[in-house]
Design a protein around this motif. Structure first.
Motif, mmCIF file in Angstrom:
data_model
loop_
_atom_site.group_PDB
_atom_site.id
_atom_site.type_symbol
_atom_site.label_atom_id
_atom_site.label_comp_id
_atom_site.label_asym_id
_atom_site.label_seq_id
_atom_site.Cartn_x
_atom_site.Cartn_y
_atom_site.Cartn_z
ATOM 1 N N ASP A 124 1.070 -1.057 0.042
ATOM 2 C CA ASP A 124 -0.170 -0.180 0.069
ATOM 3 C C ASP A 124 1.119 1.214 -0.010
ATOM 4 N N THR A 183 1.291 5.204 -0.050
ATOM 5 C CA THR A 183 0.591 6.798 -0.105
ATOM 6 C C THR A 183 1.839 7.647 -0.402
ATOM 7 N N TYR A 184 1.301 8.927 -0.860
ATOM 8 C CA TYR A 184 2.427 9.915 -0.956
ATOM 9 C C TYR A 184 3.414 9.694 -1.851
ATOM 10 N N GLN A 229 4.376 2.541 9.160
ATOM 11 C CA GLN A 229 4.958 3.592 8.049
ATOM 12 C C GLN A 229 6.344 3.385 7.679
#
Lengths: 579, 257
Positions: free
Chosen positions: A157, A159-160, A245
């Motif tokens: 996954d 993001t950013y 993260q």
């Protein structure tokens, strides 16, 4: 915050990797905001291949003390089996250069774990997150479109995701294309989420070998926490819900593109550099117009290739048209081969003469890379019937005038006529003609005066002098008569008669003594005196004589009246005599 | 009487015949034409030499100075070009070609000086003097004067009758015109309203505050710039620029117009 001495530490995420497995070299800088410059990752040629780099900042607080650390993470893929030593990394922090300790690394030839299809990875490796660069051709002609795509593949996954390194496009005219959405793809039996992160149509500006640099991506991956043995620990930890993260980064390969020069042979004169395909159409908005009425000529070029930098076509408009610069409109879209679309040139033409005028066929040459040959796009000639304006013969040019343009300044040409040379050191005062011109009129005037004098003398001074004196003498005698007027009437009339007689005698240059009327009248009439004047004169003289010798008591005219008449008479006499 | 007149006419004819204004200059006119031919062939050095030979023989004219200026300009010598154009303008201030070339060359000089406005009376005098091409004022003055003499003589000689009034009027008008034109000629000849002027011939010249080498430099001027000379002291000249600035310049850097 206590001032800390910056420290640098290097560590591996694992001391042992299988061949083909990935490992991370971490360089942690503590006690400083960061390094003065990014540290250079060690070159592990022969041991491992560099994959990507990333950074991670962590701030830790304990007992009110804040400690900050920055970690550079370099991902490698192990290539060869054996025990190696990773050399130290030099880091410059706060002006000081610090060296990390060398680290041991063991690479075994056991297969990499966790490569089962479908299973989500627990750590992010080079096979889980990478950027693939692809060009649709490795060999193109100058100005031929090559579509380059950078596509991100990920099994985690993400993001950013952001692009940190852009491939340089020097030597190319670049046109960005849309990237499309996320899709899924299977690679080597693994399923990936994939998205193009950059697409470009590139047009090489010149021949030669070109290298497109790599494209780098930084992203944050969310990792599911591996199930722990302790269920309570799972419950206590939020990361079991949200995952952890992890910063990830990836760098694509470089691309090599060979650009071929366009062939010289067979190149048409009208070739403007377009490579691709092209078609041309031409039209006018009105086929019948009056002279001086504007017509719009529309030329549309449509095709593929670098439409945006299409050279303006050279159109040989007939001289009867006044042509205004064209308005250019593009209608472009993306195609599989890069750009396609059309460009429209709109010329406003004003015919200045009547007649059937023909706009010639427009020819645009282009190079077709598919056929490796030059080709021509042609329009049909367009005919325009121009009617003469009312009251004008057909074919009358009505061109408007324009200001004459100066091309350059230049001195005027030399004088070639008569130079009119004259002596430099001598003024006109020294020239003989000056003195001749100066003296000649003076001599003429003197001569004329002398001649006049001589003539006067010859003709007799007496008559001239008498004529000029006559009026003065007569006036004196009349004035004397007026003084006598109140007294003796006899003397008064004698004086008036004397004045008149003397005047006439002087004017006619005859003797006053023995004045004879018949003689005087003849001479006077010869000299232009009118008979009436003479009659008046004689009447006045008679009157005077009468008053002198036989005065009538208070008869006749008053003295003043007589004086006035005498003066008038003299004036008339003198005037008639001279005219 | 008739004998006197005949004698007078004889004297006039003889004098004009022996000493006309051109003064018989076949050699100089030939040199001038030779210079023109060389100029047209592009031999500007040769043309300049031919024109200079005419000058050295003691003759001058607006056309000669103009052509010499053109030859110098073609050779890239701006200073001598300006000097000769200015000399041509002295003789014929109204000549259009001279003015055009002077303006062009002035535009290429190093110095660009904004001139002050001229006193209106002097400007009017300039305008009047510029109105007369070379020789025209002389001929006009001579014509008016001769007419004046003729009218006066006739009015004196004729009997006091008839056209005497008209003759008197003519004599008056031509007399006034003669005085005006003679004044113009005298102004041209004596250079009234035309101060001594010079052109800078050195590539660069220093204007100093006093007529000595110790003077402080006030400004520098360059080749081709026209200056007015107010006074001289030994080999120094006090110059005034068109914008009114004053300084002393070594006279060797100047050439009087």
């Amino acid at each position: 915050m206590a001032q800390q001495q910056p420290t640098v530490r290097a560590y591996l995420n694992t001391a042992q990797v299988p061949v083909g497995g990935r490992f991370a070299l971490n360089v942690e800088i503590a006690g400083a905001q960061g390094a003065d410059s990014n540290p250079v990752p060690p070159d592990l040629a022969g041991i491992a291949r560099f994959l990507s780099a990333g950074t991670q900042t962590s701030v830790r607080m304990s007992n009110g003390q804040t400690s900050r650390s920055l970690t550079y993470q370099y991902w490698y893929q192990a290539l060869a089996e054996g025990s190696f030593e990773i050399p130290s990394v030099a880091v410059t922090v706060g002006g000081r250069t610090l060296q990390t300790e060398p680290l041991p690394l063991a690479v075994s030839d056991a297969p990499a774990p966790g490569a089962q299809a479908g299973a989500a990875p627990t750590t992010v490796g080079p096979k889980d997150f990478f950027v693939e660069a692809r060009a649709d051709a490795a060999q193109v002609y100058e100005n031929q479109a090559v579509v380059v795509e950078y596509r991100l593949f990920s099994r985690v996954d993400v993001t950013y995701a952001s692009i940190t390194t852009q491939p340089g496009t020097e030597g190319f005219w670049a046109e960005d294309l849309s990237t499309g959405g996320v899709s899924t793809a299977v690679r080597d039996g693994l399923q990936y989420a994939t998205q193009a992160i950059r697409r470009m149509a590139l047009f090489a500006t010149g021949p030669g070998r070109r290298t497109l640099g790599p494209l780098g991506v930084d992203a944050t991956a969310t990792m599911p926490r591996p199930r722990s043995q302790d269920p309570f620990a799972d419950l206590m930890s939020l990361s079991s819900v949200f995952g952890s993260q992890v910063p990830v980064s990836a760098l694509s390969e470089s691309l090599e593109i060979e650009v071929l020069p366009l062939p010289r042979e067979g190149r048409p004169a009208s070739f403007g550099g377009h490579v691709g395909t092209l078609g041309a159409t031409a039209s006018v908005d009105k086929a019948r117009v009056e002279a001086d009425e504007a017509v719009t000529f529309r030329l549309t070029l449509s095709g593929t290739g670098n439409m945006r930098s299409l050279a303006s076509p050279n159109i040989a408009f007939p001289a009867e048209f006044e042509v205004f610069p064209p308005e250019v409109a593009d209608d472009l879209s993306e195609g599989a081969e890069g750009l396609r679309g059309s460009r429209t040139y709109e010329y406003v033409l004003v015919p200045r003469a009547a007649g059937n005028l023909v706009l010639p066929a427009v020819e645009v040459a282009y190079f077709d890379p598919g056929r490796h040959a030059y080709r021509l796009a042609r329009t049909e000639p367009v005919e325009i019937a121009v009617a003469a304006r009312e009251g004008e013969a057909p074919g009358t040019p009505t061109r408007t005038s324009a200001a004459v343009e100066s091309l350059r300044d230049e001195i005027r040409f030399i004088h070639t006529g008569d130079p009119q040379l004259r002596r430099r050191d001598r003024s006109f005062l020294a020239a003989a003609p000056f003195w001749i011109v100066l003296l000649a009129p003076a001599a003429a005037v003197a001569g004329a005066a002398a001649a006049r004098r001589r003539r006067d003398r010859l003709e007799g001074d007496v008559s001239y002098a008498r004529t000029r004196r006559a009026r003065r003498v007569a006036k004196k005698r009349l004035a004397r008569a007026r003084a006598l007027a109140p007294g003796d009437s006899r003397d008064f009339h004698a004086e008036v008669a004397g004045a008149l007689l003397g005047f006439v005698a002087d004017k006619l240059n005859i003797a006053e003594a023995g004045f004879e009327r018949g003689e005087a009248g003849r001479v006077a009439e010869e000299k232009g005196v009118r008979p009436q004047t003479l009659e008046r004169l004689f009447a006045s003289l008679d009157h005077c004589d009468r008053e002198r010798f036989a005065p009538t008591a208070e008869g006749g005219r008053s003295h003043e009246e007589l004086l006035r008449q005498a003066a008038e008479l003299m004036d008339d006499f003198a005037q008639e005599l001279e005219s | 009487m008739k004998g006197v007149l005949r004698k007078l006419v004889g004297v006039v004819v003889a004098a004009v015949g022996t000493a006309g204004p051109a003064g018989a200059l076949p050699t100089q006119s030939e040199d001038f034409r030779q210079g023109n031919a060389l100029y047209e062939q592009g031999d500007y050095e040769g043309a300049a030499a031919a024109y200079s030979a005419v000058l050295q023989a003691g003759f001058e004219s607006a056309a000669l100075y103009f052509n010499l200026g053109n030859a110098h300009y073609r050779l890239g010598r701006l200073g001598p070009a300006v000097l000769n154009y200015e000399r041509a303008a002295r003789i014929e201030p109204g000549n259009d070609d001279v003015r055009a070339n002077l303006a062009l060359v002035n535009g290429r000089l190093t110095d660009r000086i904004e001139p002050l406005a001229r006193f209106w009376l002097l400007a009017a005098l300039d305008w009047w003097l510029a109105l007369w091409p070379q020789g025209a004022a002389e001929y006009a003055a001579a014509g008016c004067y001769l007419l004046f003499g003729a009218a006066l003589s006739l009015s004196l000689w004729r009997r006091p009758r008839g056209a005497r009034k008209a003759l008197r009027g003519t004599a008056w008008a031509t007399g006034v015109a003669t005085v005006a034109l003679a004044g113009t000629l005298a102004a041209k000849e004596a250079g009234w309203g035309q101060p001594e002027e010079a052109v800078v011939m050195a590539e660069e010249a220093r204007a100093v505050s006093a007529p000595s080498d110790d003077g402080l430099t006030l400004f520098t001027i360059h080749e081709g710039t026209k200056v007015r000379i107010d006074r001289r002291s030994a080999d120094w000249a006090e110059i005034v620029l068109a914008d009114g600035r004053v300084g002393w310049l070594n006279a060797t850097a100047l050439e009087a117009i």
